[in-house]
Enzyme design. Sequence first.
Site, mmCIF file in Angstrom:
data_model
loop_
_atom_site.group_PDB
_atom_site.id
_atom_site.type_symbol
_atom_site.label_atom_id
_atom_site.label_comp_id
_atom_site.label_asym_id
_atom_site.label_seq_id
_atom_site.Cartn_x
_atom_site.Cartn_y
_atom_site.Cartn_z
ATOM 1 N N GLU A 121 0.698 -1.243 0.111
ATOM 2 C CA GLU A 121 -0.115 0.033 0.025
ATOM 3 C C GLU A 121 0.941 1.328 -0.002
ATOM 4 O O GLU A 121 1.725 1.413 0.952
ATOM 5 C CB GLU A 121 -0.882 0.269 1.264
ATOM 6 C CG GLU A 121 -2.120 1.156 1.294
ATOM 7 C CD GLU A 121 -3.000 1.224 2.132
ATOM 8 O OE1 GLU A 121 -2.879 0.333 3.260
ATOM 9 O OE2 GLU A 121 -3.767 2.153 2.294
ATOM 10 N N GLY A 261 3.503 2.432 10.960
ATOM 11 C CA GLY A 261 3.095 1.702 12.193
ATOM 12 C C GLY A 261 3.111 0.318 11.794
ATOM 13 O O GLY A 261 3.528 -0.732 12.484
ATOM 14 N N ASN A 265 -2.354 -6.321 5.585
ATOM 15 C CA ASN A 265 -2.220 -7.348 4.488
ATOM 16 C C ASN A 265 -3.277 -8.337 5.183
ATOM 17 O O ASN A 265 -3.124 -8.997 6.136
ATOM 18 C CB ASN A 265 -1.169 -7.841 4.067
ATOM 19 C CG ASN A 265 0.031 -6.682 3.995
ATOM 20 O OD1 ASN A 265 0.018 -5.824 3.428
ATOM 21 N ND2 ASN A 265 1.066 -6.838 5.062
ATOM 22 N N GLU A 298 -5.442 -2.878 12.832
ATOM 23 C CA GLU A 298 -5.211 -3.431 11.683
ATOM 24 C C GLU A 298 -6.130 -4.761 11.600
ATOM 25 O O GLU A 298 -6.505 -5.174 10.612
ATOM 26 C CB GLU A 298 -3.758 -4.342 11.731
ATOM 27 C CG GLU A 298 -2.681 -2.868 11.923
ATOM 28 C CD GLU A 298 -2.524 -1.861 11.042
ATOM 29 O OE1 GLU A 298 -3.211 -2.210 9.826
ATOM 30 O OE2 GLU A 298 -2.045 -0.706 11.350
ATOM 31 N N GLU A 320 -9.626 4.418 6.513
ATOM 32 C CA GLU A 320 -8.789 4.802 7.504
ATOM 33 C C GLU A 320 -9.541 5.566 8.637
ATOM 34 O O GLU A 320 -9.373 5.382 9.678
ATOM 35 C CB GLU A 320 -7.637 5.616 7.003
ATOM 36 C CG GLU A 320 -6.621 4.854 5.991
ATOM 37 C CD GLU A 320 -6.067 3.577 6.781
ATOM 38 O OE1 GLU A 320 -6.177 3.321 8.064
ATOM 39 O OE2 GLU A 320 -5.581 2.776 5.995
HETATM 40 N N1 B3K Z 1 -2.915 0.982 5.654
HETATM 41 C C1 B3K Z 1 -1.585 1.142 6.262
HETATM 42 C C2 B3K Z 1 -0.920 2.450 5.814
HETATM 43 C C3 B3K Z 1 -0.355 2.416 4.626
HETATM 44 C C4 B3K Z 1 0.739 3.555 4.207
HETATM 45 C C5 B3K Z 1 1.271 3.581 3.023
HETATM 46 N N2 B3K Z 1 2.280 4.640 2.926
HETATM 47 C C6 B3K Z 1 -1.782 1.243 7.633
HETATM 48 C C7 B3K Z 1 -2.868 1.512 8.395
HETATM 49 O O1 B3K Z 1 -3.618 2.700 8.331
HETATM 50 O O2 B3K Z 1 -3.404 0.565 9.026
HETATM 51 ZN ZN ZN Z 2 -5.271 1.809 8.776
#
Ligand code: B3K
Ligand code: ZN
Length: 857
Positions: A121, A261, A265, A298, A320
């Site tokens: 991502e 952080g 996936n 996550e 997000e």
């Molecule tokens: N989705 C990822 C963040 C990805 C950042 C890419 N530069 C972490 C999160 O927000 O859970």
């Molecule tokens: Zn996130």
Amino acid sequence: MSDLRQPKRLADYQIPAFVIEQTRLRVELHPTATRVQSELVFRRQSAGPLWLDGQALTLISIELNGQPLQQTEYQLNDKGLMITDPGASGSLQLVTEINPEQNTALEGLYLAEGVYCTQCEAEGFRRITYYPDRPDVLSVFTTTLVADTVQLPFLLSNGNKVATELLADGRTAVTWHDPFAKPSYLFALVAGDFDRLADRFTTAGGREVELEFFVEKGKGSRAGFALSSLMRAMRWDEQRFGLEYDLDRYMVVAVDFFNMGAMENKGLNIFNSKYVLADDVTATDRDYFNIESIIGHEYFHNWTGNRVTCRDWFQLSLKEGLTVFRDQEFSADMASATLTRIDAVKLIRTAQFAEDASPMAHPIRPPQVLEMNNFYTVTVYDKGAEVIRMLQTLLGRDGFTAGHSLYLQRHDGQAVTCDDFVQAMQDATGQDLTQFRRWYSQSGTPELTVSSQYDPDRQQLRLQLRQHTAATADQLSKLPLVIPVKIEILQPATGRRQQQLLVLSAESAEFLFDNIADNPLVVWLEDFSAPVKLHCQYTAAQWLSIAELASNDFARWDAMQQYWSQLLQQTIAAAELPTLSPALLALYRRWLQQPLADLALTAELLQLPDFDSLAEQYQQIPVEALVQALDSLQQQLATALYEDWLACYQRLTVTPYVYEQTQVGCRALRNLCLSYLVHGAAGAALMQQQYHSADNMTDRLAALRCGQLAGVAETAALLKDFAARFADDVQVLDKYFNLVVSSPKAQVFAAMVQLTEHPAFSWKNPNRVRAVYGAFSQRNPAQFHRADGEGYRLLADVVGRLDQVNPQLAARLITPLLSWQRYDQQRQQILIALLQQLAKRSDLSDDLYEKVSRSLV
Ligand code: B3K
Ligand code: ZN
């Protein structure tokens, strides 16, 4: 800047010409020459060529339906590969080669400290193979990893492990299949040798899930808290939102080289080790809190993000903002609800308000983007979460939960938009959310001005509210928003009180309340019910009354914030230093003497606002005046209440460390007392005593921090001891780096040079770089903002150097240099010159180009 790179626009969105029904990958791992074979089963869904994104790849071969393609049958450039007419359906076979060892950008597949791992991502998959690397192409992945399992015993990818084969050359091939169609950004692979910690979880519906954590060898015992947090998160999502996990396996891998952080996936989260590893000796209460919250975050993405994903990256807040909201609700239930709220609000009032006032201002759904990685921002994430919270406030918890369920049922397996989410909320509750949607497209911080008039003859209270959003760098005209304003009407004389929700949707509105028998005091914006700046003309005495009397604990804390910022604003305007009033001291004494209160809250009530929150009230930040005023207040409070800090410090007994909320509160208050006590005569002795006797990192680190910030000479020896004691532990060394760079003294510059020579420091490791330069620019206002520009020059140098190594990291670090308009003439000139120097570089990454060019328009 001479080259004009073209951003992508939300308005130009088009559905992909092809869907990829199946994606089969075979990855033969090699440090410098990893081979990626892919087979893409495609089907046309609209007119147009088949476009495959690809970056930094070597194409070895390409076949369509088993036939090699001639060079005239496809077009290749440095952004990807195009086949004009591959037919209505078929399969494409590609072989590409990549170099994971050289990949210091930590995007795509990279090798660091013997571990192969991926970060896809937002647009990293295109660095692994040619692919339609966009979130609205959902495909079923089958992945085979080939490697020497003596060196790399764990070969992991998304979904279920379906086959293991020992090859003739001694290598092993492990195949994974993920039954859920997903976009390429959720793909992951990991290969390495780890300690493994596992447990099982039975979902409400009876599915047995294997939970597995993979961490650096020797550190398995530090993964227990993260594992138990995961189980709490799984249970919580079942109970609060009725959502269960959907695979038989949930894996988490912790690595030290990671740009952010963590990453959600599917079935294989990859985490920055900072947010997995913890034990009492090395982690603070704050670390435990963060781990639980990020593990939750996550995990919650499995539904909000993975099962239902984004149509395009402009919709990032769809997953997000919502998932941050969900993790905040989880933390509120696991830890302290008030403290969780205070933390979230501090972030909005500092970083997010600053972003709105910066050249990078954007709405939570940005309309245009050059480098997507630049839009993983506090606006998209945290203001996005505030927008979701406002929906919950307006629709009620049940209405919101119903809307949430409808959204997930309706769109399961799809890639959708923020509008789809709001539509589900509207359909589930029957409420018209047309105007509310402006929160998605309008940037900037609304200013809410409130006043009240009381008519004792009629026993009537009249409340007036007005909203205004000033123009931002990206958007000139603004419209009125729907602003939920939670209030409490206090009647101090009789003790009567009532709570209300007012909704302001026009530019201004009045609300009348009858039968108010005595002179009331209104508590505005309880729980920070909207992400706005509140303007309310109260006297110091009124703020203190609210801080003492309001029902809402958040509002009590907020009243103290308002009290201090008003006091500082008045004294700075008059070019004076602030002084402490008897009423304030009396209130502080009362708080310090109530043993049964919520101690964590008491600690927050007794703490001065930090530089950044105060700075956000000013268009042009009076750096020296703020630093001096804060120092002076700290000293005055230390002296005036010395006996009280000491009595409280001594009364709070130390028990063997457990991460548990009563103890967390006790430590917070005790360490706050120490932060004042270190200014007094016995300060150094107390600090040393606490440092040496602590059985945990929270108290040990607090002792060092108090000493360092107050400039206590004895701190130097303790810091040395600390560095030696944890010399082999990079996670703790990051804390040491943090401490060194937060020294308000000028020697900090020499100290930073030394840190870069520390054996554990590496320019390639984002955690180390952030621990030195990120912390310096964010936590050391006195030295970072030095009038002679030394702090700015240092950061600009670092950014320039890092752009070659890791552009994402460079672009994050540059943020404080962009807002030159917020400082005086001298600072402005220095900052502009530094930005112009960067802009001249022809090899600037898109990441930096976008930020620097927006700052210099
Ligand atoms: N989705 C990822 C963040 C990805 C950042 C890419 N530069 C972490 C999160 O927000 O859970
Ligand atoms: Zn996130």
